[in-house]
Design a protein around this motif. Structure first.
Motif, PDB file in Angstrom:
ATOM      1  N   LEU A  31       0.839  -1.186   0.000  1.00 50.16           N
ATOM      2  CA  LEU A  31       0.000   0.000   0.000  1.00 50.16           C
ATOM      3  C   LEU A  31       0.884   1.250   0.000  1.00 50.16           C
ATOM      4  O   LEU A  31       1.714   1.441   0.904  1.00 50.16           O
ATOM      5  CB  LEU A  31      -0.905   0.003   1.237  1.00 50.16           C
TER       6      LEU A  31
ATOM      7  N   VAL B 129       0.838   5.325   0.148  1.00 49.55           N
ATOM      8  CA  VAL B 129      -0.017   6.446   0.553  1.00 49.55           C
ATOM      9  C   VAL B 129       0.793   7.745   0.490  1.00 49.55           C
ATOM     10  O   VAL B 129       1.913   7.811   1.015  1.00 49.55           O
ATOM     11  CB  VAL B 129      -0.582   6.240   1.972  1.00 49.55           C
TER      12      VAL B 129
ATOM     13  N   THR C 140       0.084  11.756   1.380  1.00 50.28           N
ATOM     14  CA  THR C 140      -0.865  12.698   1.970  1.00 50.28           C
ATOM     15  C   THR C 140      -0.282  14.109   1.938  1.00 50.28           C
ATOM     16  O   THR C 140       0.819  14.340   2.453  1.00 50.28           O
ATOM     17  CB  THR C 140      -1.172  12.306   3.428  1.00 50.28           C
TER      18      THR C 140
ATOM     19  N   ASN D 237      -5.243  13.477  -2.198  1.00 49.36           N
ATOM     20  CA  ASN D 237      -4.299  12.493  -1.678  1.00 49.36           C
ATOM     21  C   ASN D 237      -4.393  11.174  -2.434  1.00 49.36           C
ATOM     22  O   ASN D 237      -5.417  10.867  -3.049  1.00 49.36           O
ATOM     23  CB  ASN D 237      -4.555  12.266  -0.186  1.00 49.36           C
ATOM     24  N   GLU D 238      -3.286  10.413  -2.357  1.00 45.22           N
ATOM     25  CA  GLU D 238      -3.228   9.146  -3.083  1.00 45.22           C
ATOM     26  C   GLU D 238      -3.108   7.968  -2.124  1.00 45.22           C
ATOM     27  O   GLU D 238      -2.416   8.057  -1.098  1.00 45.22           O
ATOM     28  CB  GLU D 238      -2.028   9.125  -4.034  1.00 45.22           C
ATOM     29  N   SER D 239      -3.808   6.864  -2.475  1.00 41.25           N
ATOM     30  CA  SER D 239      -3.700   5.620  -1.711  1.00 41.25           C
ATOM     31  C   SER D 239      -3.913   4.478  -2.692  1.00 41.25           C
ATOM     32  O   SER D 239      -5.020   4.288  -3.211  1.00 41.25           O
ATOM     33  CB  SER D 239      -4.750   5.578  -0.593  1.00 41.25           C
TER      34      SER D 239
ATOM     35  N   THR E 201      -2.884   0.310  -3.757  1.00 44.06           N
ATOM     36  CA  THR E 201      -2.300  -0.991  -3.436  1.00 44.06           C
ATOM     37  C   THR E 201      -1.850  -1.671  -4.730  1.00 44.06           C
ATOM     38  O   THR E 201      -2.592  -1.693  -5.723  1.00 44.06           O
ATOM     39  CB  THR E 201      -3.312  -1.886  -2.712  1.00 44.06           C
TER      40      THR E 201
END
Length: 579
Positions: free
Chosen positions: A511, A513, A515, A541-543, A545
């Protein structure tokens, strides 16, 4: 001239000793036999018209010591043929040099330069059938064997082609505004009678004194000769090199405007990852005689097809602080143009009557804007690595071979992005005896390349947030803060994009992330050996997997506003964890 014909009976055999030989003529035009009583007789062939045949018959009688004899006959056929007729000559193109005073083109001092290695064809003028095909030699010379009483056309094509076995190449100059038609030059019809003929051909510049007044036939051949020079330099280094096919698109319609390339709107002379496009619009900007510009673009082709370039392109200049990938790519292109021509002065003409221009001496070490983010620094370093002219701290004369080996080996597989760090560190591995001298030259330009990642670099380009060159991150650990800013400009300038070195310990899901703060918009791309593996470019923001295999990856992160917006000063917190 007269020809002597021998009649040889010396191999005659008998149980007893042969005591006499007698030669006599039985038929055919009468000739005088010399030594007609010897084992070997001879005569002078009769004269007659060309392309005729005459047959003469002779009898040899041999007698032994018991006065026993035997005879045999021999037929002599005499053919008188025409001498070989050739159509040969020299092929040149008009080369327009530069005027040192104006930096533009100097048409007054135009000279003829050989068309080398080009395909040349002999055509039957009546049906256009290709009778023979060859290539001009290193002096531009050619020669064909021809038939008498026949009409021919000689065609020179703007292409360099050599198939297997290696080395191989396939460079063609085509018209992108005419369906990529190959440029060629045809002679007038040549009437061959019974004698050989010399036919010299020159591709004219088309310049009429104050403007172009006739077809610019020389332009494609000037471009082609840059290809000849480039491939010759590398064939010396690697006699087994295989050059991927390359089209070079040039047209008098090619202008510095973005749009449809088939209409000539090519933006600027450039390599698009597959082909090269070259400006040709008169009184605006033409590049066919700007050999350094053409070879610079060929350098991008070489990187893209035989080596590796992670450059993101975009506008650039020698006094700008650039993304390190761009600094390497543009600096390498400029240096290579000097290496191929053995002339360090990069020239580019433009303007009305091609009368203006600018020049850059790539051997000149910049006294300002020194660093790993400067194309001026990179070009001077790479040229100094190559050349045998010692100046300042440059006491290195490596030639092209070690640079070539870096390009096709270490640079292709580096775990980081392509930069002066990777180039210089692999060069030190390639030439360890010169490592200290290489480091000294790097230091003179405020660069420290202990490894491909610049881990010991102390030059921050005016902003501490640019160091370390690659930020570190711990999988499953605390966040890493990186900042994106537009102090030096946008898209491809130093600080727009930052890099994080990511070591994935085992195969699995991870994952990523990012922010941001203050309404910033972080985006990122994850690469492995220069190839994009995945990206995250949502608003905000990016998240994300992603399933990844063990290995080293590079995460490039930036604020979208710094790529093509109004510019922002943003910082992000980045975490990576295994799911």
């Amino acid at each position: 001239g007269e020809s002597q014909v021998a009649l040889d009976g010396s191999q005659s055999e008998d149980d007893n000793e042969i005591v006499s030989y007698t030669w006599e003529q039985l038929s055919g035009e009468s000739v005088t036999l010399s030594a007609s009583d010897g084992a070997i007789a001879s005569f002078t062939a009769p004269a007659f018209d060309a392309n005729q045949t005459k047959t003469l018959v002779f009898r040899l009688t041999v007698t032994d010591s018991f006065d026993e004899s035997a005879s045999d006959e021999v037929t002599v056929t005499i053919v008188d043929t025409l001498p070989e007729i050739t159509l040969s000559g020299n092929v040149t193109y008009d080369r327009v040099p530069f005027n040192p005073a104006t930096q533009g083109l100097d048409y007054v001092n135009t000279y003829e330069s050989p068309v080398r290695g080009a395909t040349i064809e002999l055509l039957n003028a009546n049906n256009s059938a290709i009778v023979a095909s060859s290539t001009t030699d290193a002096n531009g010379d050619y020669s064909f064997v021809v038939e008498p009483m026949t009409d021919y056309i000689v065609r020179v094509k703007a292409e360099l082609k050599k198939p297997e076995p290696a080395p191989t190449w396939d460079f063609t100059v085509v018209d992108n505004t005419s369906g990529q038609a190959l440029y060629a030059m045809d002679s007038a019809v040549q009437n061959i009678l019974s004698n050989s003929k010399t036919l010299n051909l020159n591709a004219d510049s088309g310049w009429g004194g104050t403007s172009y007044t006739s077809p610019r036939v020389a332009a494609p051949f000037a471009i082609l000769d840059d290809m000849y020079r480039a491939k010759e330099k590398f064939v010396v280094v690697n006699s087994q090199i295989v050059f991927p096919a390359l089209k070079l698109n040039w047209s008098v319609n090619n202008v510095a405007a973005d749009g449809k390339t088939e209409e000539g709107q090519i933006g600027t002379s450039h390599f698009n990852g597959t082909e090269i496009f070259i400006l040709g619009n008169a009184n605006s900007d033409t590049d066919e005689f700007d050999d350094h510009v053409i070879i610079h673009e060929w350098g991008h082709y070489f990187e893209g097809r035989l080596s590796r370039s992670d450059s993101i392109g975009g506008s650039h200049s020698g006094n700008e602080k650039l993304d390190m990938r761009v600094a390497l790519g543009e600096g390498f292109g400029n240096a290579l143009s000097g290496i191929i021509t053995d002339d360090p002065v990069y020239r580019d003409s433009f303007g009305s009557a091609q009368g203006q221009g600018f020049s850059i001496n790539v051997e000149s070490n910049p006294s300002s804007n020194q660093g790993w983010y400067s194309e001026s620094t990179v070009q001077s370093l790479i040229y100094d690595f190559y050349d045998d002219n010692n100046d300042g701290t440059d006491t290195i004369s490596l030639g092209l071979a070690p640079l070539y080996n870096v390009l096709v080996n270490g640079q292709r597989t580096t775990g980081g992005v392509t930069s002066i760090f990777s180039f210089a560190s692999f060069l030190k591995q390639e030439s360890p005896s010169n490592a200290a001298l290489i480091d000294s030259l790097l230091s003179s330009q405020n660069v420290k390349a202990a490894d491909a990642f610049g881990t010991t670099e102390t030059n921050n380009g005016g902003d501490s947030r640019n160091l370390p060159v690659y930020k570190s991150i711990t999988i499953g650990g605390a966040s890493t803060q990186v900042c994106s800013f537009a102090t030096n400009g946008e898209y491809n300038k130093l600080g727009n994009r930052q890099f994080i070195e990511v070591d994935i310990p085992s195969n699995g899901l991870y994952l990523f992330v990012a922010t941001g703060t203050n309404g910033s918009d972080p985006d990122f791309v994850v690469y492995q050996q220069g190839a994009a593996v995945f990206s995250a470019e949502e608003n905000g923001n990016e998240s994300t997997t992603k399933s990844l295999n063990t290995g080293k990856y590079i995460m490039e992160i930036y604020d979208y506003t710094n790529i093509g917006g109004n510019g922002a000063d943003s910082c992000f917190n980045v975490t990576i964890s295994q799911n």
